[in-house]
Design a protein around this motif. Sequence first.
Motif, short mmCIF file in Angstrom:
data_model
loop_
_atom_site.label_atom_id
_atom_site.label_comp_id
_atom_site.label_asym_id
_atom_site.label_seq_id
_atom_site.Cartn_x
_atom_site.Cartn_y
_atom_site.Cartn_z
N THR A 145 2.30 12.40 6.01
CA THR A 145 1.08 12.60 5.09
C THR A 145 -0.20 12.04 5.44
O THR A 145 -1.14 12.43 5.51
CB THR A 145 1.47 12.40 3.77
N ARG A 146 0.10 10.69 5.50
CA ARG A 146 -1.08 9.82 6.14
C ARG A 146 -1.76 10.35 7.40
O ARG A 146 -2.93 10.34 7.27
CB ARG A 146 -0.94 8.52 6.21
N ASN A 185 10.46 6.33 7.30
CA ASN A 185 9.48 6.90 6.30
C ASN A 185 8.75 7.88 6.58
O ASN A 185 7.38 7.68 6.46
CB ASN A 185 8.89 5.68 5.43
N ASP A 226 10.18 10.41 -2.06
CA ASP A 226 9.52 10.97 -0.74
C ASP A 226 8.20 11.36 -1.07
O ASP A 226 7.15 11.25 -0.40
CB ASP A 226 10.50 12.20 -0.33
N ALA A 246 7.96 10.60 5.37
CA ALA A 246 7.12 11.32 4.37
C ALA A 246 5.62 10.72 4.13
O ALA A 246 4.66 11.24 4.34
CB ALA A 246 7.84 11.48 3.17
N TYR A 247 5.77 9.33 4.43
CA TYR A 247 4.53 8.42 4.13
C TYR A 247 3.58 8.51 5.45
O TYR A 247 2.48 9.09 5.37
CB TYR A 247 4.82 6.71 3.77
N ALA A 248 4.22 8.37 6.73
CA ALA A 248 3.52 8.19 7.81
C ALA A 248 2.96 9.80 8.17
O ALA A 248 1.84 9.79 8.48
CB ALA A 248 4.55 8.24 8.78
N GLY A 307 0.51 7.73 1.02
CA GLY A 307 0.13 7.83 2.19
C GLY A 307 -1.23 8.63 2.38
O GLY A 307 -2.19 8.32 3.28
N ALA A 308 -1.26 9.67 1.54
CA ALA A 308 -2.48 10.62 1.75
C ALA A 308 -3.43 9.89 0.90
O ALA A 308 -4.83 9.74 1.31
CB ALA A 308 -2.20 11.83 0.82
N ALA A 313 -4.10 6.55 0.78
CA ALA A 313 -4.60 5.80 1.61
C ALA A 313 -5.60 6.03 2.47
O ALA A 313 -6.66 5.34 2.80
CB ALA A 313 -3.51 4.94 2.47
N GLU A 314 -5.38 7.30 2.92
CA GLU A 314 -6.71 7.85 3.96
C GLU A 314 -7.69 8.25 2.88
O GLU A 314 -8.84 8.54 3.38
CB GLU A 314 -6.13 9.03 4.53
N ASN A 315 -7.25 9.02 1.58
CA ASN A 315 -8.45 9.59 0.94
C ASN A 315 -8.27 9.55 -0.62
O ASN A 315 -7.34 9.95 -1.20
CB ASN A 315 -8.50 11.36 1.20
N SER A 333 6.00 8.45 -1.67
CA SER A 333 5.40 7.76 -0.63
C SER A 333 4.51 8.66 0.20
O SER A 333 3.31 8.12 0.83
CB SER A 333 6.58 7.26 0.36
N ALA A 334 4.69 9.84 0.16
CA ALA A 334 3.72 10.80 0.70
C ALA A 334 2.55 10.95 -0.04
O ALA A 334 1.30 10.70 0.76
CB ALA A 334 4.32 12.35 0.83
N LYS A 364 -9.71 14.58 8.93
CA LYS A 364 -10.97 13.98 9.19
C LYS A 364 -11.65 13.84 10.66
O LYS A 364 -12.90 13.49 10.74
CB LYS A 364 -10.87 12.41 8.96
N ALA A 422 -3.60 13.48 6.76
CA ALA A 422 -4.73 13.29 6.02
C ALA A 422 -5.89 12.83 7.17
O ALA A 422 -7.15 12.99 7.31
CB ALA A 422 -4.78 12.25 5.09
N MET A 423 -5.59 11.65 8.17
CA MET A 423 -6.19 11.48 9.16
C MET A 423 -6.80 12.51 9.93
O MET A 423 -7.91 12.86 10.51
CB MET A 423 -5.60 10.32 9.95
N LYS A 451 -3.44 1.46 14.58
CA LYS A 451 -3.06 1.96 13.31
C LYS A 451 -1.56 2.65 12.89
O LYS A 451 -0.91 2.56 12.12
CB LYS A 451 -4.28 2.63 12.36
#
Lengths: 88, 359
Positions: free
Chosen positions: B30-31, B24, A45, B26-28, A52-53, A55-57, A48-49, B38, B34-35, B96
């Motif tokens: 966190t991403r 998933n 986890d 955790a991935y989504a 994810g972070a 990918a943005e920064n 993948s987190a 911004k 981060a978005m 996205k």
Amino acid sequence: MVDAATAAAVAPVAAPLLDAAGLKALGAAIAIAGTGIASGWAEKDIGSAAIGAMAENEALFGKGLILTVIPETIVIFGLVVALLINSA
Amino acid sequence: MRLLERLRGKKPSQSDKKKKGNSNYAYAVTRVRAMKSKLLPKESYPRLLNMGIDEITRFIQESEYKNDVDELAMKYSGGDLAEHALNRNLALTYDKLGRITSGELNYLITAYLKRYEIWNIKTLLRGKLYNASVEDLLEFLIAAGQFTYTFLSELASKATYQEIVEALRKTEYYPVLQQFDGTNLAHIENELDKVYYSNLFEAIGEPKSKDRKLIAKFVKLEVDVKNLSNLFRLKRAGVEQSDEIMPLMIEGGLELKPEKLAPLPYDDFVNSLQKTQYWDAISSFIDQETASLTALEGRLIRYYLESATTYSHASPISIVPVMDYIIHKNNEVNNLRIIFRGKEAGLDDNLIKDQLVVI
């Protein structure tokens, strides 16, 4: 009689399945396997987190990497325990 | 498989809903967080208010909207450029979100974003009814739902609203759109909204887990905020008949009971709100004579946005932070649009500032 006695002497003695050394090895294996799975699970986890972070920064690469490998300590503890078992 | 089911318009089976590992989170999440970091900070709005239109365009060109402004700069200029860039960015951002999520999360987000399909249908019908040009229509379309921009432009280029309704024959909105006869647009718009919310509640289902409960609460809060703004508008306009008000209310709110509030005169209506969670947010804006309705609605939206953020902290690894981002992004685009259009129309800076919802 003679034949039977000779046969008994010649036949290899079956070693017990789990002697002290075998149990130790098994204990060490469980220590490594359990902690390995546990750190993998924890890192799944976080990893993948982190992706994810990142990918943005992209600047978060360093932090993400460090956070991802923190659960690695669990498997290191497992390794230490395994070595202690083996050396005892 | 999921894509196929979605294309056929099927709801995921019970077993799909249980596949939590697929989402998933955790991935989504966190991403998305981060978005969210911004988004424009609130300090930038006073600066934007001091700029002219070209300066603002340059400002957003240096921010997250760079690609959109760059690509559209050949075709448009001034306020139109900004409008198109904002809409394009919003559509791409939501698209996205659809791409980076999967499983249950994706299903719920898709259901939530269907509001843009409704928005587009409403825009198209309104535009056709009042003979807006295709260019004008394109300016207000947001290709964020399941309809692509190409499909929407095709719809926009159709000559009459009947053709648009026919082209939407295969969608879930057709039964409502069929009733459209060119005179009952307001009724159709309300019905579309109701269809949207009932579909959304159906998609959320009977909430059992903590995050499902939160998302249900989140949508219910939104319904309450919408109903409350509408009630305030109606009450201030002096409408007090239940049978006039009730068709405008959306079912499924969190705390408010529109059927009880509808027949009350303004003062009683306001008093009955004192026990609700919205009271603190709106209490200083309720005076019928002095306080403006815009300020009140702004406060309500603000309360809604803040609650969403609170919920997203209560359930950090769930769909709620994604929803939180969706509405904050929408709010940012709305704010920028207000600034642009306000500047273009030569409105006073203070007037524009009052319209903004800045968090």
